[in-house]
Scaffold this active site. Sequence first.
Site, PDB file in Angstrom:
ATOM      1  N   ARG A  25     -86.211  10.864 -19.820  1.00 13.33           N
ATOM      2  CA  ARG A  25     -87.544  10.249 -19.760  1.00 13.33           C
ATOM      3  C   ARG A  25     -87.601   9.122 -18.732  1.00 13.33           C
ATOM      4  NH1 ARG A  25     -89.562  10.684 -26.054  1.00 13.33           N
ATOM      5  NH2 ARG A  25     -89.868  12.935 -25.967  1.00 13.33           N
ATOM      6  N   GLY A 102     -65.715  12.364 -22.495  1.00 12.30           N
ATOM      7  CA  GLY A 102     -64.551  11.510 -22.734  1.00 12.30           C
ATOM      8  C   GLY A 102     -63.617  11.479 -21.535  1.00 12.30           C
ATOM      9  N   ASN A 103     -62.349  11.201 -21.779  1.00 11.58           N
ATOM     10  CA  ASN A 103     -61.386  11.038 -20.684  1.00 11.58           C
ATOM     11  C   ASN A 103     -61.274  12.273 -19.784  1.00 11.58           C
ATOM     12  OD1 ASN A 103     -60.323   8.375 -20.745  1.00 11.58           O
ATOM     13  ND2 ASN A 103     -59.290   8.840 -22.676  1.00 11.58           N
ATOM     14  N   ASP A 128     -63.376   9.264 -30.199  1.00 10.14           N
ATOM     15  CA  ASP A 128     -62.027   8.684 -30.207  1.00 10.14           C
ATOM     16  C   ASP A 128     -61.993   7.219 -29.765  1.00 10.14           C
ATOM     17  OD1 ASP A 128     -61.227  11.240 -30.892  1.00 10.14           O
ATOM     18  OD2 ASP A 128     -60.716  11.806 -28.841  1.00 10.14           O
ATOM     19  N   GLU A 188     -54.341   2.310 -48.476  1.00  7.83           N
ATOM     20  CA  GLU A 188     -53.095   1.565 -48.679  1.00  7.83           C
ATOM     21  C   GLU A 188     -52.121   1.689 -47.518  1.00  7.83           C
ATOM     22  OE1 GLU A 188     -54.700   3.267 -51.063  1.00  7.83           O
ATOM     23  OE2 GLU A 188     -55.167   1.575 -52.378  1.00  7.83           O
ATOM     24  N   GLN A 256     -66.070  15.070 -38.863  1.00  7.03           N
ATOM     25  CA  GLN A 256     -66.127  13.747 -38.217  1.00  7.03           C
ATOM     26  C   GLN A 256     -66.908  13.769 -36.908  1.00  7.03           C
ATOM     27  OE1 GLN A 256     -61.775  11.952 -38.743  1.00  7.03           O
ATOM     28  NE2 GLN A 256     -61.837  14.165 -38.661  1.00  7.03           N
TER      29      GLN A 256
HETATM   30  O1  F6P Z   1     -61.893  14.120 -28.470  1.00 12.08           O
HETATM   31  C1  F6P Z   1     -62.638  14.355 -29.612  1.00 12.08           C
HETATM   32  C2  F6P Z   1     -61.888  15.199 -30.591  1.00 12.08           C
HETATM   33  O2  F6P Z   1     -62.707  15.405 -31.727  1.00 12.08           O
HETATM   34  C3  F6P Z   1     -60.512  14.678 -31.004  1.00 12.08           C
HETATM   35  O3  F6P Z   1     -60.594  13.654 -31.962  1.00 12.08           O
HETATM   36  C4  F6P Z   1     -59.845  15.940 -31.479  1.00 12.08           C
HETATM   37  O4  F6P Z   1     -58.450  15.865 -31.325  1.00 12.08           O
HETATM   38  C5  F6P Z   1     -60.399  16.986 -30.557  1.00 12.08           C
HETATM   39  O5  F6P Z   1     -61.620  16.477 -30.034  1.00 12.08           O
HETATM   40  C6  F6P Z   1     -60.653  18.323 -31.191  1.00 12.08           C
HETATM   41  O6  F6P Z   1     -61.079  19.200 -30.205  1.00 12.08           O
HETATM   42  P1  F6P Z   1     -61.608  20.671 -30.486  1.00 12.08           P
HETATM   43  O7  F6P Z   1     -62.976  20.573 -31.068  1.00 12.08           O
HETATM   44  O8  F6P Z   1     -61.624  21.322 -29.142  1.00 12.08           O
HETATM   45  O9  F6P Z   1     -60.658  21.291 -31.459  1.00 12.08           O
END
Ligand code: F6P
Length: 324
Positions: A25, A102-103, A128, A188, A256
């Site tokens: 936008r 990401g990286n 991550d 823990e 996650q």
């Molecule tokens: O980089 C993000 C991530 O979710 C990592 O935490 C995990 O190791 C990886 O990607 C899993 O990748 P894929 O979805 O290709 O199995």
Amino acid sequence: MKVIGVLTSGGDSPGMNAAIRALTRAALDNNFKVIGFLKGFKGVLDNEYIELNDRSVSGIIERGGTILQSSREPRFFDFNYRQIAYSNLNNLNIDTLVIIGGNGSFNAAYKIFKESNIKVIGITGTIDNDIYPTEYTLGYDTALNTAKDAIDKIRDTAYSFERVFIVEVMGRDYGQLPLEVALSTGSEIVLVPEFRIDLEKIAQKIHTFKQKGKKHVIIVLSEGYSNAFEFYNQLNPILKKYNDYELKVSVLGHIQRGGSPTARDRLFGTLSAYKAIDAILKQQNGYYVGLINNKYDLIPLEEAINNKKTINKDLIRFLEEIAV
Ligand code: F6P
């Protein structure tokens, strides 16, 4: 009319849609045309793209994943395929390509910056939070909260049966996500790749918890430390000597990565786009948008790809101090 390309690449993260929406936008408002490449660099190589308009990005700020879809595209790391990508981008008159990822994606972005005439700006997108040196990456807060909610639930059942749970958390070889998950759930024990603990010591610690009257124990295990089932096979025989608690495993996995982004991630995606548009208007190239001292800043991609982030190991000791 100048053309901006945008793509999402690598592991998707909640908030990517907020970034696509704001970027599209704002770009349209500045009279750019916006091309969204599908499935990351695959879309660039195979000429799969859509033109984005105000309406194609409506109703997405609250959605997890990425409407542009993603991939990990190994062909992009082959020089000959990259020449095809540059030619495709030039045929579409792409002035700047915005890469959300990401990286791995930033490595690809840096290659484009070095090898071609196309400008690149990165927006972080990874649960991550392992990109150097930004303090935050898009999606981290949602993933942290998702893991927190899951462990709160696991704790209920762990208490009822007086069990020890190994909960495997994502984050690759960077321990911040597991560490902060553990700290925010009152777990823990935390096991991160940066800090290995002897198995016998872990077993003794768990035995001490039993003696102190603890009804359950949660071990947050980074996926980069060990696979949870392999770790179970190593720890269980040692724990059995004490016969205190039963050991169970739960792998949180890709839950996650999904889900509606938290306010923090919607905001971070939106404000990263705000900074990216500003950089594009100023013709800047080879940077990504990160957070430094809580301020949005442009960071050279080179810094991200040549450095590794480190966790604060003192926090592992602090967790042990308060998990009594
Ligand atoms: O980089 C993000 C991530 O979710 C990592 O935490 C995990 O190791 C990886 O990607 C899993 O990748 P894929 O979805 O290709 O199995």
